[in-house]
Motif scaffolding. Structure first.
Motif, short mmCIF file in Angstrom:
data_model
loop_
_atom_site.label_atom_id
_atom_site.label_comp_id
_atom_site.label_asym_id
_atom_site.label_seq_id
_atom_site.Cartn_x
_atom_site.Cartn_y
_atom_site.Cartn_z
N UNK B 109 18.20 10.70 -19.22
CA UNK B 109 17.11 11.99 -19.25
C UNK B 109 15.65 11.11 -18.03
N UNK B 110 14.73 10.47 -18.51
CA UNK B 110 13.85 9.61 -17.80
C UNK B 110 14.14 8.43 -17.44
N UNK B 111 15.24 8.26 -16.31
CA UNK B 111 15.54 6.92 -15.51
C UNK B 111 17.02 7.52 -14.47
N UNK B 112 16.43 7.73 -12.88
CA UNK B 112 17.47 7.37 -11.74
C UNK B 112 16.56 6.08 -11.27
N UNK B 113 18.40 5.92 -10.75
CA UNK B 113 18.76 5.17 -9.65
C UNK B 113 18.37 5.00 -8.37
N UNK B 114 17.84 4.40 -7.50
CA UNK B 114 18.50 4.31 -5.54
C UNK B 114 19.44 3.12 -5.86
N UNK B 115 20.47 3.10 -5.58
CA UNK B 115 20.79 1.85 -4.45
C UNK B 115 20.86 1.58 -2.59
N UNK B 116 20.16 1.50 -2.10
CA UNK B 116 19.12 1.92 -0.49
C UNK B 116 20.20 0.47 0.40
N UNK B 117 20.43 0.12 1.38
CA UNK B 117 20.71 -0.45 2.72
C UNK B 117 20.05 0.11 3.80
N UNK B 118 19.50 -1.16 4.27
CA UNK B 118 18.93 -0.85 5.81
C UNK B 118 20.05 -1.65 6.58
N UNK B 119 20.22 -0.99 7.87
CA UNK B 119 20.69 -1.01 8.59
C UNK B 119 20.00 -0.82 10.08
N UNK B 120 20.77 -1.98 10.37
CA UNK B 120 21.17 -1.94 11.97
C UNK B 120 21.32 -0.78 13.27
N UNK B 121 21.14 -1.42 14.38
CA UNK B 121 22.23 -0.38 15.10
C UNK B 121 23.63 -0.65 15.17
N UNK B 122 24.00 -1.41 15.01
CA UNK B 122 25.73 -2.77 15.03
C UNK B 122 25.79 -2.49 13.67
N UNK B 123 25.36 -1.71 13.46
CA UNK B 123 25.82 -0.73 10.97
C UNK B 123 25.42 -2.18 10.26
N UNK B 124 24.65 -3.80 11.15
CA UNK B 124 24.97 -4.99 10.17
C UNK B 124 23.65 -4.41 9.17
N UNK B 125 24.13 -5.14 8.08
CA UNK B 125 23.38 -5.18 6.60
C UNK B 125 22.10 -5.58 6.84
N UNK B 126 21.02 -5.50 6.39
CA UNK B 126 19.81 -6.43 6.81
C UNK B 126 19.30 -6.24 5.24
N UNK B 127 19.06 -5.09 4.89
CA UNK B 127 18.37 -5.26 3.50
C UNK B 127 19.08 -4.64 2.14
N UNK B 128 19.12 -4.77 1.21
CA UNK B 128 19.83 -3.78 0.20
C UNK B 128 18.55 -3.87 -0.86
N UNK B 129 18.20 -2.28 -1.77
CA UNK B 129 17.14 -2.76 -2.62
C UNK B 129 17.68 -1.43 -4.08
N UNK B 130 16.98 -1.91 -4.94
CA UNK B 130 17.60 -1.01 -5.91
C UNK B 130 15.97 -0.69 -6.73
N UNK B 131 16.11 0.82 -6.55
CA UNK B 131 15.00 1.74 -7.07
C UNK B 131 14.53 2.19 -8.30
N UNK B 132 13.88 1.83 -8.82
CA UNK B 132 14.32 2.56 -10.44
C UNK B 132 12.87 3.59 -10.60
N UNK B 133 13.27 5.33 -10.65
CA UNK B 133 11.94 5.98 -10.81
C UNK B 133 12.41 5.99 -12.50
N UNK B 134 11.09 6.52 -13.11
CA UNK B 134 10.80 7.27 -14.14
C UNK B 134 10.03 8.49 -14.16
N UNK B 135 10.12 8.83 -15.24
CA UNK B 135 9.38 10.58 -15.99
C UNK B 135 8.55 10.31 -16.16
#
Lengths: 144, 135
Positions: B109-135
Protein backbone atom coordinates in the motif's frame (compact mmCIF):
# COMPACT_ATOMS: atom_id res chain seq x y z
CA UNK A 1 43.15 9.36 -24.04
CA UNK A 2 42.61 5.82 -22.87
CA UNK A 3 45.13 5.33 -20.11
CA UNK A 4 48.25 3.47 -21.08
CA UNK A 5 49.34 0.94 -18.53
CA UNK A 6 50.37 2.62 -15.33
CA UNK A 7 49.56 -0.33 -13.09
CA UNK A 8 46.96 1.72 -11.31
CA UNK A 9 46.27 0.61 -7.77
CA UNK A 10 43.07 2.44 -6.96
CA UNK A 11 42.32 0.01 -4.14
CA UNK A 12 44.85 1.70 -1.92
CA UNK A 13 42.68 4.82 -2.07
CA UNK A 14 39.54 3.15 -0.68
CA UNK A 15 38.18 5.42 2.02
CA UNK A 16 39.59 8.57 0.44
CA UNK A 17 37.35 11.61 0.79
CA UNK A 18 37.10 14.61 -1.49
CA UNK A 19 37.08 18.12 -0.18
CA UNK A 20 33.72 19.64 0.69
CA UNK A 21 32.14 21.42 -2.28
CA UNK A 22 29.44 24.08 -2.47
CA UNK A 23 27.28 24.66 -5.53
CA UNK A 24 24.07 26.42 -6.42
CA UNK A 25 22.01 26.72 -9.59
CA UNK A 26 20.83 30.09 -10.79
CA UNK A 27 17.48 30.22 -12.58
CA UNK A 28 19.10 30.26 -16.04
CA UNK A 29 21.07 27.05 -15.43
CA UNK A 30 18.06 25.48 -13.71
CA UNK A 31 15.89 26.22 -16.76
CA UNK A 32 18.53 24.84 -19.13
CA UNK A 33 18.65 21.58 -17.16
CA UNK A 34 14.86 21.37 -17.40
CA UNK A 35 14.89 22.04 -21.13
CA UNK A 36 17.49 19.35 -21.85
CA UNK A 37 15.55 16.77 -19.84
CA UNK A 38 12.21 17.65 -21.42
CA UNK A 39 10.67 19.27 -18.35
CA UNK A 40 8.75 22.56 -18.49
CA UNK A 41 10.58 24.94 -16.10
CA UNK A 42 7.16 26.21 -14.95
CA UNK A 43 6.54 22.71 -13.54
CA UNK A 44 9.91 22.60 -11.76
CA UNK A 45 9.53 24.76 -8.69
CA UNK A 46 11.96 22.49 -6.83
CA UNK A 47 14.33 19.61 -7.56
CA UNK A 48 11.64 16.92 -7.31
CA UNK A 49 10.85 17.64 -10.97
CA UNK A 50 14.48 17.27 -12.05
CA UNK A 51 15.92 14.87 -9.45
CA UNK A 52 19.09 14.06 -11.39
CA UNK A 53 20.19 17.66 -11.01
CA UNK A 54 22.11 16.41 -7.98
CA UNK A 55 24.30 14.70 -10.58
CA UNK A 56 26.03 18.04 -10.85
CA UNK A 57 27.52 17.22 -7.45
CA UNK A 58 30.20 15.11 -9.10
CA UNK A 59 33.36 17.13 -8.81
CA UNK A 60 34.36 14.99 -5.83
CA UNK A 61 34.47 11.94 -8.12
CA UNK A 62 36.29 13.79 -10.89
CA UNK A 63 38.85 15.38 -8.59
CA UNK A 64 39.54 12.15 -6.69
CA UNK A 65 40.18 10.25 -9.95
CA UNK A 66 42.60 12.94 -11.09
CA UNK A 67 44.22 12.99 -7.64
CA UNK A 68 44.81 9.24 -8.04
CA UNK A 69 46.60 9.91 -11.37
CA UNK A 70 43.70 9.02 -13.68
CA UNK A 71 42.35 10.89 -16.69
CA UNK A 72 38.64 11.53 -17.17
CA UNK A 73 38.52 10.38 -20.82
CA UNK A 74 39.13 6.83 -19.55
CA UNK A 75 36.02 6.89 -17.38
CA UNK A 76 32.57 5.48 -18.22
CA UNK A 77 29.41 5.01 -16.15
CA UNK A 78 28.48 1.56 -14.90
CA UNK A 79 25.76 2.17 -12.33
CA UNK A 80 24.11 5.09 -10.60
CA UNK A 81 21.94 5.04 -7.48
CA UNK A 82 20.05 7.76 -5.67
CA UNK A 83 18.14 8.00 -2.44
CA UNK A 84 16.06 11.15 -2.38
CA UNK A 85 15.37 12.55 1.08
CA UNK A 86 14.48 16.14 0.33
CA UNK A 87 14.37 18.84 -2.28
CA UNK A 88 16.08 22.10 -3.10
CA UNK A 89 15.22 25.20 -5.06
CA UNK A 90 17.02 27.49 -7.54
CA UNK A 91 19.66 29.55 -5.77
CA UNK A 92 19.86 27.26 -2.75
CA UNK A 93 23.39 26.23 -1.79
CA UNK A 94 24.18 22.52 -1.86
CA UNK A 95 27.07 21.13 0.15
CA UNK A 96 28.54 17.77 -0.79
CA UNK A 97 31.47 15.48 -0.19
CA UNK A 98 32.41 12.25 -1.98
CA UNK A 99 34.03 9.10 -0.61
CA UNK A 100 35.64 6.28 -2.58
CA UNK A 101 33.90 3.30 -0.99
CA UNK A 102 35.22 0.35 -2.96
CA UNK A 103 37.23 -0.72 -6.00
CA UNK A 104 36.80 -3.94 -7.96
CA UNK A 105 39.13 -4.99 -10.77
CA UNK A 106 38.48 -7.09 -13.86
CA UNK A 107 40.47 -7.76 -17.02
CA UNK A 108 38.58 -7.21 -20.26
CA UNK A 109 39.49 -7.18 -23.95
CA UNK A 110 42.89 -5.50 -23.98
CA UNK A 111 42.07 -3.41 -20.95
CA UNK A 112 42.02 -3.72 -17.20
CA UNK A 113 38.77 -2.39 -15.79
CA UNK A 114 38.69 -0.71 -12.40
CA UNK A 115 35.14 -0.39 -11.03
CA UNK A 116 35.27 2.55 -8.62
CA UNK A 117 32.33 2.87 -6.22
CA UNK A 118 31.73 6.42 -4.97
CA UNK A 119 29.21 7.71 -2.49
CA UNK A 120 28.25 11.38 -2.27
CA UNK A 121 26.15 12.95 0.45
CA UNK A 122 24.34 16.13 -0.56
CA UNK A 123 23.06 18.57 2.07
CA UNK A 124 21.36 21.91 2.34
CA UNK A 125 21.37 24.22 5.34
CA UNK A 126 17.55 24.19 5.33
CA UNK A 127 16.94 20.42 5.21
CA UNK A 128 20.14 18.60 6.11
CA UNK A 129 20.90 15.59 3.94
CA UNK A 130 18.67 15.68 0.85
CA UNK A 131 20.25 12.97 -1.29
CA UNK A 132 22.73 10.14 -1.24
CA UNK A 133 24.26 9.45 -4.63
CA UNK A 134 26.00 6.17 -5.35
CA UNK A 135 28.08 6.08 -8.50
CA UNK A 136 30.04 3.20 -9.98
CA UNK A 137 32.47 4.36 -12.63
CA UNK A 138 34.61 2.17 -14.85
CA UNK A 139 38.20 3.25 -15.33
CA UNK A 140 39.61 1.61 -18.48
CA UNK A 141 43.35 0.99 -18.36
CA UNK A 142 44.87 -0.18 -21.65
CA UNK A 143 46.92 -3.36 -21.41
CA UNK A 144 50.03 -3.35 -23.60
CA UNK B 1 -3.76 -1.48 -2.68
CA UNK B 2 -2.46 -3.90 -0.09
CA UNK B 3 -1.23 -6.81 -2.22
CA UNK B 4 1.32 -7.07 -4.97
CA UNK B 5 -0.45 -6.29 -8.23
CA UNK B 6 -0.08 -7.55 -11.79
CA UNK B 7 2.56 -5.76 -13.83
CA UNK B 8 1.23 -2.77 -15.76
CA UNK B 9 2.78 -1.30 -18.88
CA UNK B 10 4.45 2.08 -19.14
CA UNK B 11 4.10 2.99 -22.78
CA UNK B 12 7.25 3.78 -24.78
CA UNK B 13 7.93 7.43 -25.31
CA UNK B 14 10.67 9.05 -27.38
CA UNK B 15 12.65 11.27 -25.02
CA UNK B 16 14.94 12.85 -27.61
CA UNK B 17 17.59 12.48 -30.27
CA UNK B 18 21.24 12.88 -29.37
CA UNK B 19 22.90 15.83 -31.10
CA UNK B 20 25.98 17.90 -30.42
CA UNK B 21 23.96 20.99 -29.44
CA UNK B 22 22.06 18.92 -26.87
CA UNK B 23 25.29 17.51 -25.42
CA UNK B 24 26.78 21.00 -25.20
CA UNK B 25 23.68 22.21 -23.37
CA UNK B 26 23.82 19.28 -20.96
CA UNK B 27 27.50 20.00 -20.27
CA UNK B 28 26.67 23.59 -19.35
CA UNK B 29 23.70 22.58 -17.20
CA UNK B 30 25.40 19.70 -15.39
CA UNK B 31 28.97 20.99 -15.28
CA UNK B 32 30.24 17.76 -16.89
CA UNK B 33 32.63 18.92 -19.62
CA UNK B 34 34.35 15.57 -20.16
CA UNK B 35 35.62 15.86 -23.76
CA UNK B 36 34.41 12.38 -24.73
CA UNK B 37 30.94 13.99 -24.79
CA UNK B 38 32.00 16.99 -26.85
CA UNK B 39 35.00 16.27 -29.08
CA UNK B 40 35.04 13.54 -31.74
CA UNK B 41 38.83 13.43 -31.97
CA UNK B 42 39.31 13.01 -28.25
CA UNK B 43 36.50 10.45 -28.02
CA UNK B 44 38.09 8.31 -30.75
CA UNK B 45 41.54 8.69 -29.18
CA UNK B 46 39.98 7.32 -25.99
CA UNK B 47 38.98 4.16 -27.86
CA UNK B 48 35.32 5.08 -28.30
CA UNK B 49 33.38 4.84 -31.57
CA UNK B 50 32.78 8.60 -31.47
CA UNK B 51 31.23 11.19 -29.19
CA UNK B 52 29.02 9.47 -26.63
CA UNK B 53 26.14 10.99 -24.67
CA UNK B 54 26.53 11.74 -20.97
CA UNK B 55 25.34 8.71 -19.04
CA UNK B 56 23.56 11.01 -16.65
CA UNK B 57 21.63 12.66 -19.50
CA UNK B 58 20.25 9.21 -20.30
CA UNK B 59 19.51 8.63 -16.64
CA UNK B 60 17.84 12.04 -16.50
CA UNK B 61 15.54 11.13 -19.38
CA UNK B 62 14.55 7.94 -17.57
CA UNK B 63 13.69 10.00 -14.49
CA UNK B 64 11.66 12.37 -16.67
CA UNK B 65 9.66 9.36 -17.95
CA UNK B 66 9.00 8.32 -14.33
CA UNK B 67 7.76 11.80 -13.50
CA UNK B 68 5.53 11.78 -16.59
CA UNK B 69 4.10 8.46 -15.38
CA UNK B 70 3.39 10.02 -11.99
CA UNK B 71 0.98 12.34 -13.80
CA UNK B 72 -0.38 9.76 -16.29
CA UNK B 73 -1.16 6.86 -13.94
CA UNK B 74 -3.99 7.47 -11.46
CA UNK B 75 -2.60 4.82 -9.06
CA UNK B 76 0.53 6.97 -8.62
CA UNK B 77 -1.41 9.84 -7.04
CA UNK B 78 0.15 10.86 -3.70
CA UNK B 79 3.34 8.87 -4.39
CA UNK B 80 6.79 10.41 -4.69
CA UNK B 81 10.11 9.16 -6.01
CA UNK B 82 12.19 7.70 -3.18
CA UNK B 83 15.12 5.91 -4.79
CA UNK B 84 16.51 4.90 -8.15
CA UNK B 85 19.09 2.51 -9.50
CA UNK B 86 20.23 2.69 -13.12
CA UNK B 87 22.64 0.39 -14.90
CA UNK B 88 24.42 1.47 -18.07
CA UNK B 89 24.36 -1.31 -20.70
CA UNK B 90 25.63 0.35 -23.87
CA UNK B 91 26.96 3.67 -25.11
CA UNK B 92 24.52 6.20 -26.52
CA UNK B 93 25.88 7.78 -29.69
CA UNK B 94 25.22 10.98 -31.61
CA UNK B 95 22.17 10.38 -33.83
CA UNK B 96 20.56 7.88 -31.47
CA UNK B 97 16.83 8.33 -30.86
CA UNK B 98 16.18 7.33 -27.27
CA UNK B 99 12.87 5.96 -26.04
CA UNK B 100 11.92 4.81 -22.55
CA UNK B 101 9.35 2.20 -21.65
CA UNK B 102 8.74 -0.44 -19.01
CA UNK B 103 6.28 -1.65 -16.46
CA UNK B 104 5.21 -0.99 -12.90
CA UNK B 105 3.88 -3.05 -10.04
CA UNK B 106 2.29 -2.25 -6.70
CA UNK B 107 4.41 -3.90 -4.00
CA UNK B 108 2.39 -2.74 -1.00
CA UNK B 109 0.00 0.00 0.00
CA UNK B 110 3.01 2.27 0.46
CA UNK B 111 5.35 1.12 -2.32
CA UNK B 112 5.34 0.98 -6.11
CA UNK B 113 8.22 -0.29 -8.23
CA UNK B 114 8.91 0.71 -11.83
CA UNK B 115 11.30 -1.17 -14.12
CA UNK B 116 12.27 0.92 -17.11
CA UNK B 117 14.49 0.45 -20.10
CA UNK B 118 15.96 3.04 -22.47
CA UNK B 119 16.52 1.86 -26.03
CA UNK B 120 17.79 3.39 -29.24
CA UNK B 121 16.16 3.25 -32.69
CA UNK B 122 17.83 -0.12 -33.31
CA UNK B 123 16.05 -1.52 -30.26
CA UNK B 124 19.39 -1.84 -28.45
CA UNK B 125 19.17 -1.52 -24.68
CA UNK B 126 21.12 1.48 -23.41
CA UNK B 127 20.13 1.69 -19.74
CA UNK B 128 17.91 -0.24 -17.38
CA UNK B 129 16.55 1.26 -14.20
CA UNK B 130 14.58 0.41 -11.08
CA UNK B 131 12.59 3.27 -9.52
CA UNK B 132 10.81 3.10 -6.18
CA UNK B 133 7.85 5.29 -5.29
CA UNK B 134 6.57 5.76 -1.76
CA UNK B 135 3.44 7.33 -0.35
Amino acid sequence: MLSLTKNFDFKKHIGAKSKVYHISFDQERWNLFCKVLGVDPKDAKDSRSIPTLVTACRFGEFDLIEDFGGVMSSVLHAEQEYQFKGEFKPGEILEYQTTLENVLERSGKGAKLHFMVFKTSVKTERSGEIAICGSTLVYRELLT
Amino acid sequence: MTEMSMKQVIEPKVMGVIGMELLQSYSIASGDYNKIHLDETIAKAAGLPGVIAHGMLMSGWMHTRVLQALVEVPDFKNFTLESTQTRFRAMTLVGDEVSVSGHWQIESSENIKLDLVAKNQKNETLITGVFKLVK
